[in-house]
Design a protein around this motif. Sequence first.
Motif, short mmCIF file in Angstrom:
data_model
loop_
_atom_site.label_atom_id
_atom_site.label_comp_id
_atom_site.label_asym_id
_atom_site.label_seq_id
_atom_site.Cartn_x
_atom_site.Cartn_y
_atom_site.Cartn_z
N HIS A 110 -65.31 79.94 5.00
CA HIS A 110 -64.54 79.28 6.05
C HIS A 110 -63.32 78.59 5.47
O HIS A 110 -63.40 77.49 4.95
CB HIS A 110 -65.43 78.29 6.81
CG HIS A 110 -66.48 78.98 7.62
ND1 HIS A 110 -66.21 79.46 8.88
CD2 HIS A 110 -67.74 79.33 7.34
CE1 HIS A 110 -67.29 80.06 9.35
NE2 HIS A 110 -68.24 80.00 8.44
N GLN A 132 -66.01 74.23 13.67
CA GLN A 132 -65.12 73.20 13.13
C GLN A 132 -65.18 71.94 14.02
O GLN A 132 -65.31 70.82 13.53
CB GLN A 132 -63.70 73.76 13.10
CG GLN A 132 -62.69 72.89 12.43
CD GLN A 132 -61.29 73.43 12.70
OE1 GLN A 132 -60.87 73.53 13.86
NE2 GLN A 132 -60.57 73.77 11.65
N CYS A 179 -57.22 80.21 9.18
CA CYS A 179 -58.04 80.86 10.20
C CYS A 179 -57.39 80.74 11.56
O CYS A 179 -56.96 79.66 11.97
CB CYS A 179 -59.43 80.24 10.23
SG CYS A 179 -60.45 80.91 11.54
S1 SF4 Z 1 -61.67 77.43 12.02
FE1 SF4 Z 1 -63.83 77.84 12.33
S2 SF4 Z 1 -64.11 79.99 11.93
FE2 SF4 Z 1 -62.12 79.43 11.16
S3 SF4 Z 1 -62.53 79.01 9.01
FE3 SF4 Z 1 -62.65 77.06 10.09
S4 SF4 Z 1 -64.80 76.83 10.62
FE4 SF4 Z 1 -64.48 78.95 10.05
#
Ligand code: SF4
Lengths: 235, 184, 611
Positions: free
Chosen positions: A97, A111, A102
């Motif tokens: 993650h 998150q 992302c």
């Molecule tokens: S935003 Fe959500 S899916 Fe994307 S890396 Fe962070 S925790 Fe993972």
Amino acid sequence: MSKTVVFKIDGVEIRGTSGQTIMEAADKAGIYIPRLCDVEGLDPQGSCRVCTVKVNGRTAASCTQPIADGIEVENETMEIRNFRRDLVRMLFHEGNHLCPCCEASGRCELQALAYRLGILQPDKYPYLQPVRPVDASHPDIMLDTNRCIRCGRCIRASRQLDHKNVFGYIGRGINKQVGVDGKDLAHTDVHIDDKAVALGTCPVGCIIQKRRGFFDAIGQRKFDLHPIGTKEKDS
Amino acid sequence: MKRVATVSLAGCFGCHMSLLDIDERILELVKLVEFDRSPVNDLKKFKMRCDIGLVEGGCCNEENVHTLREFRKNCDVLVGVGQCAVMGGLPVMRNAIMHSSDPLRECLETAYFNSPYVYNPTNDIPNDPALPLILDKVYTCPEVVKMDYLIPGCPPSGDVLWQTLTALLNGKPSDLPGEIIRFD
Amino acid sequence: MNITTVVKQACSKFGNDRGRLIDILWEVQNNLGCIDEQAMNAIAAEVKVHRVEIEGVVSFYSFFSEKRKGKIIIRLCDDVIDINAGIEQVATVFSEELGIGIGQTSADGNFSLEYTACIGMSDQAPAALVNNVVITNITPASAKEITRTLKDTLDPSKLVTKVGDGNNAHTLVSAMVRNNIRKQGEVLLADGIPADAGLGNALKKTSPEVIQEIADSGLRGRGGAGFPTGEKFKLAQRTEADQRYVICNADEGEPGTFKDRVLLTERPSLIFEGMTIAAYAIGSTSGIMYLRAEYAYLRPFLESVLENRRQAGLLGKDICGKKGFCFDIRIQMGAGAYICGEESALISSCEGLRGEPKNRPPFPVERGYLSKPTIVNNVETFCCVARILDRGSNWFAGIGTKASRGTKLLSVCGDCARPGVYEVPYGLEVAELLDMVGAEDPAIVQVGGASGEMVGRSSFGRKICFSDVATGGAVMIFNSHRNVLAIVDHFLKFFADESCGYCTPCRVGIVFLRERMQKVMHGFAESADLDYLRDLSKTIMMTSRCGLGSSAPKAILNSMDQFPLVYSSHLREAKDGVQAGFNIQKALDESRRIAKRTSMIYDPVYGEKNE
Ligand code: SF4
Ligand SMILES: Cc1cc2nc3c(=O)[nH]c(=O)nc-3n(C[C@H](O)[C@H](O)[C@H](O)COP(=O)(O)O)c2cc1C
Ligand code: SF4
Ligand code: SF4
Ligand code: FES
């Protein structure tokens, strides 16, 4: 034949109807119970365990546990909160993650839950740093399983809402992952209009619609505006 | 006056930039702290023991490890700042993409020969004796030494850093800001 | 034969029924040597499901393979008892003789070598499966001989030069397995148990009377959880339905347990009799015996026993002349998954699905196999049912203790003179048992297998019964030379391998437990790591979805309580805030090799500093 069921969540009396799960009844009553694999409109799966509560002193997943007259449910205790933190952490540490790069950041439920649960020191567990493939074969949709939390929402949405079977679980144990019904996504009958790949079906940034990235500015994203659990329907 | 040291290991200096994002409060800060070893004043060695050390970036080579251990030895409170320090950040992607039987070589070859934007007519992998050796994979700061606090964010905002620092300077570490912590 | 023909035949043999997918997959794999992409596509087309569902099932079970394996697959049992007995040395010999490593297949396509979880032969360890043939008490020397025979004949059955005792010598079994029955109690292993006397008595009663008889006996499940059997029957019988199912749990996957194997070998009729009585009691016409793949060598024999019972009117229509009482039993093979011993996962597997537990409620007695009320009971439980109906509930209740009636089969293995099966009344002290089996310098007794309880020397006075040390049957004995940390680590490995992966805490948490346990073992841990282990264990136990996750951390917690000094002697408080687990020399090895030079900082030649 539904009848009224009276029970308590954290000492507050709740009225539900028989056949409801604790989660459903709590939602109706405006009490938020954190969740990841459960989402309105799909059958509950009971796999993430983030919705764990105590029912008369015994732990249970509130998304699958039916309500019953007179039960005492603990939701917001320190102990439960610690369980949930641990579970959310496990999901973080299990995959890769990298929130800064992302696409789902800001609208990602994992998150958002980490923020809600106050996970400030993300080093309790080791990072497993698995090697997982990215499937960019399809013209409109991309699958980056590095971020998959195995919630099965895509699988259930494809089956229950789209009446297809684009996704499915393969493997077991720590190697359990989401597979697709073909060599890769391009070899399935997935379509960009499927509910399974709609925004918000995947709680994290695993199913990505191509050419639609980073559409909301930082500060304007879903959970920037309303932290998870602060609006009635946030998933 | 508290002594503060800062360093950027396998990071991008973004967290240091973010420190400058505290705007005019930087004037207040210089009244509260004296910088020891830090890129801010270009000091390369510790002058004396420090109260607080801020570390940006994780460890991708031996020099990072050595520096981090120096920081641990010389700072009372060691704070990892930013995603790279906390969980490896972007550099850590090399851990996950290294799936061949000879991962480090593949990593270097990808970086210096095989990626589409590389111009490297001599086909050399830089290997000057003065270059620190690269580690088998990227390690996070807490994997290498004990860290007292970790501040996620890429970078953590100026506000987060300001509040962190002021809390630490006032000896109130448990007051580290919660609501403004972000992972991105 | 080409793939399509094989698949077509396999599917039609089972009525193109998706619910019989496990059988179909076995059939395909037995003919093709694997279930590859093409076969999966063909099966999907034939039984009309999506490819990904087939792949999901194939990839779940460890005995199914998408890649072609050798004609002969050697599966070495790697439970902790077999390791202590020397399976690793044996593995080395196999590996050298065959020229392949663990997990590999020989170039000629003849041999594959792999490890597998406990195969239920711990009293004759080290043991292995060669296809369906069990070989026991392997030594490095015999391993050499085995590979020679296999290379010469390519026929595993040639490995059985001397058959075991009892029905192991039956022509349909002819296995070198030994029963090692060391103590016969009066309920299960006594000689001269009258055939079908219990069934005869049951049919003279009404169904509720039969259930009452079982309830009065105080019988509780023998598979581990100890649920009152009469109560279970009552719940299933009470649920409105047009069909109910009786399932016998012969998955026996708990490491160190092998008592069901002995019952399956020596008391198969008694088991089927018990199932038939249960069917009569709850109103069922259809039963399943879920037999673990490791016991496939018993299947022809069990099928013949079923056939004999059909011929004798003990199964089928109007059983024993009782008008309208019809019941038959089929055998469902497993495919290598410990979790399929959990009753709802077992039901999933019988339905041709991934062997994942189901959400509860509803419980199987309400909605089980094919959504009908279902009772799942252990092999031994069904035997007890038949005996209770034969001798009466008072007789049964008179044995054992007040809360734990009857006898219990214990499968004893490890460091003792007489490993094997013991039928003892409940309430036996661990110390008495240790005497009985000739334990040598016992330090740790693991009662109930990997998910059971670890009993240290100071607790040998505890009693084996539901209210003290409960057990599904396994008793593993370790002498004082064994390393408790290695034992715990081994159990964790087992659970990590066998977790179905459905829920977060078990799938991920156990991996984290093992990571930290290894840190402890290697002397890199600090006291804070022990707190971490306790804390993480609690989360896993409290939030896991089924018994696998909630019992996996038990060995850690038990061992920390029983052997605190072993743990503390492994701890090392790091100095200078350095993490002991991080090894800079190891982290640089690769780099030195590639750069062909040494480190400026960490190598003595150049650097002024040495670490
Ligand atoms: S935003 Fe959500 S899916 Fe994307 S890396 Fe962070 S925790 Fe993972
Ligand atoms: C992970 C797991 C594995 C199990 N394995 C077995 C097994 O191999 N055999 C068995 O009889 N019961 C096993 N059980 C217990 C079954 O779920 C179930 O309780 C039992 O079959 C009921 O039968 P009984 O009441 O006769 O004991 C297992 C349970 C769990 C959670
Ligand atoms: S791809 Fe997304 S929706 Fe599907 S299981 Fe993974 S995290 Fe859940
Ligand atoms: S506890 Fe383990 S075995 Fe049980 S459902 Fe969860 S992942 Fe599967
Ligand atoms: S929301 Fe209930 S288990 Fe995931």
